[in-house]
Design an enzyme around this catalytic site. Structure first.
Site, PDB file in Angstrom:
ATOM      1  N   ALA A  45       0.695  -1.141   0.297  1.00 48.44           N
ATOM      2  CA  ALA A  45      -0.351   0.363  -0.490  1.00 48.44           C
ATOM      3  C   ALA A  45       0.761   1.316  -0.121  1.00 48.44           C
ATOM      4  O   ALA A  45       2.243   1.304   0.343  1.00 48.44           O
ATOM      5  CB  ALA A  45      -0.766  -0.345   1.226  1.00 48.44           C
ATOM      6  N   GLY A  86       0.568  -4.563   0.915  1.00 49.17           N
ATOM      7  CA  GLY A  86      -1.000  -5.041  -0.255  1.00 49.17           C
ATOM      8  C   GLY A  86      -0.405  -5.530  -1.358  1.00 49.17           C
ATOM      9  O   GLY A  86      -1.441  -6.550  -1.401  1.00 49.17           O
ATOM     10  N   GLU A  89      -0.847  -8.870  -0.535  1.00 48.70           N
ATOM     11  CA  GLU A  89      -2.190  -8.968  -0.113  1.00 48.70           C
ATOM     12  C   GLU A  89      -3.271  -8.820  -1.542  1.00 48.70           C
ATOM     13  O   GLU A  89      -4.421 -10.040  -2.359  1.00 48.70           O
ATOM     14  CB  GLU A  89      -2.861  -8.328   0.994  1.00 48.70           C
ATOM     15  CG  GLU A  89      -2.343  -8.622   2.277  1.00 48.70           C
ATOM     16  CD  GLU A  89      -2.603  -7.152   3.276  1.00 48.70           C
ATOM     17  OE1 GLU A  89      -1.946  -6.440   2.427  1.00 48.70           O
ATOM     18  OE2 GLU A  89      -2.626  -7.660   4.446  1.00 48.70           O
ATOM     19  N   GLU A  94       4.546  -5.145   7.092  1.00 52.58           N
ATOM     20  CA  GLU A  94       3.512  -4.183   7.791  1.00 52.58           C
ATOM     21  C   GLU A  94       4.284  -4.083   9.486  1.00 52.58           C
ATOM     22  O   GLU A  94       4.274  -2.570   9.908  1.00 52.58           O
ATOM     23  CB  GLU A  94       2.049  -4.182   8.060  1.00 52.58           C
ATOM     24  CG  GLU A  94       1.336  -4.196   6.780  1.00 52.58           C
ATOM     25  CD  GLU A  94       1.480  -5.626   5.990  1.00 52.58           C
ATOM     26  OE1 GLU A  94       2.385  -6.554   5.780  1.00 52.58           O
ATOM     27  OE2 GLU A  94       0.761  -5.821   5.182  1.00 52.58           O
TER      28      GLU A  94
END
Ligand code: HXC
Length: 258
Positions: free
Chosen positions: A66, A109, A112, A132
């Site tokens: 992200a 992300g 993911e 993260e």
């Protein structure tokens, strides 16, 4: 075709391709990129001429996570009220088969996003991780759940708690990816897989996907009952008649997706 700035889209026969394209940020998933990917997926879902969706990145990065620069100033209230990253559930809900072709970094992300797809093909250069924790957060697009289901508790815990990255070979051994191929062959192989799936009967492929996914959501007995009911339903399709007739006639099937 819609104009996008953070992704490239193209249709190759019955395959809808999405290539993440933010080279300046290693394809970090900012809001715009997420919106564009989901818009493209929605378009492919609606298009009866598309039988599979292929998502890929660049040689260096599938996606490095992200977008940290976009997230950093956000408050708890912002993330809660805006339900940050909940929109990605739309990809998990896609009914057509999705294939991720991963080269380079698939972190946070990015990992993911790859795990949101149904089939995960990796180049030998791929690196997966959920780092993260090093940023003071935890996975937020399903990583702690999907990684654990894919690789088991011990490896998922180590990856999520230390941020350690794993290479393609380790990812394959652990069951995170379906196959590792030389980086130079990744796209060719991914297109082959996507085209093979897209060449099947679309409703049957969607039923097969739904049935496999059911195994993550229910008990074994209920899952098997669900599978059997769907299996019975395949006999209501023209493609079941065609598929079996073609076998008996010793010829390739001509599915008409009905
Ligand atoms: C924003 C990013 C980014 C990211 C890289 N960049 N990753 N920008 N968000 N996730 C930017 C860098 O700032 C840099 O921009 C440019 O991309 C190139 O990156 P470099 O770091 O210079 O490249 P390199 O030295 O090759 O290192 C590659 C890397 C590193 C190891 C992948 O970039 C890295 O560690 N990135 C962050 C990985 C990460 O922590 N991902 C998880 C994010 S959190 P400039 O402008 O400097 O050139 C996450 C949460 C999900 O995903 C949901 C829960 C919250």
């Amino acid at each position: 075709m819609t104009e996008y700035t953070t992704i490239r889209t193209e249709q190759v026969d019955r395959v809808g391709v999405i290539t993440l394209h933010r080279p300046e940020a290693l394809n970090a998933l900012n809001t715009q990129l997420m919106t564009e990917v989901l818009d493209a997926v929605t378009g492919y879902e609606r298009d009866p001429g598309i039988g599979a969706i292929l998502i890929t990145g660049s040689e260096k990065a599938f996606a490095a996570g992200a977008d940290i620069k976009e997230m950093q100033p956000q408050t708890y209230a912002d993330t809660f009220a805006g339900d940050l990253f909940a929109a990605w559930d739309q990809l998990a809900q896609a009914r057509k088969p999705t294939i991720a072709a991963v080269a380079g970094y698939a972190l946070g992300g990015g990992c993911e996003l790859a795990m949101l797809c149904d089939v995960l093909l990796a180049a030998d250069t791929a690196k997966f991780g959920q780092p993260e924790i090093k940023l003071g957060v935890i996975p937020g697009i399903g990583g702690s759940q999907r990684l654990t289901r894919a690789v088991g508790k011990a490896k998922a815990m180590e990856m999520v708690l230390t941020g350690r990255l794993i290479g393609a070979e380790e990812a394959e051994r652990a069951g995170l990816v379906s196959r590792v191929v030389p980086a130079a062959e990744l796209l060719t192989e991914a297109h082959k897989v996507a085209a093979t799936i897209a060449g099947m009967s679309l409703p049957i492929a969607m039923m097969a996907k739904e049935s496999v996914n059911r195994s993550f959501e229910t008990t074994l007995a209920e899952g098997i009952r669900f599978e059997r009911r769907i299996f019975h339903a395949t006999f209501a399709t023209a493609d079941q008649k065609e598929g079996m007739a073609a076998f008996i006639d010793k010829r390739p099937p001509e599915f008409n997706h009905s």
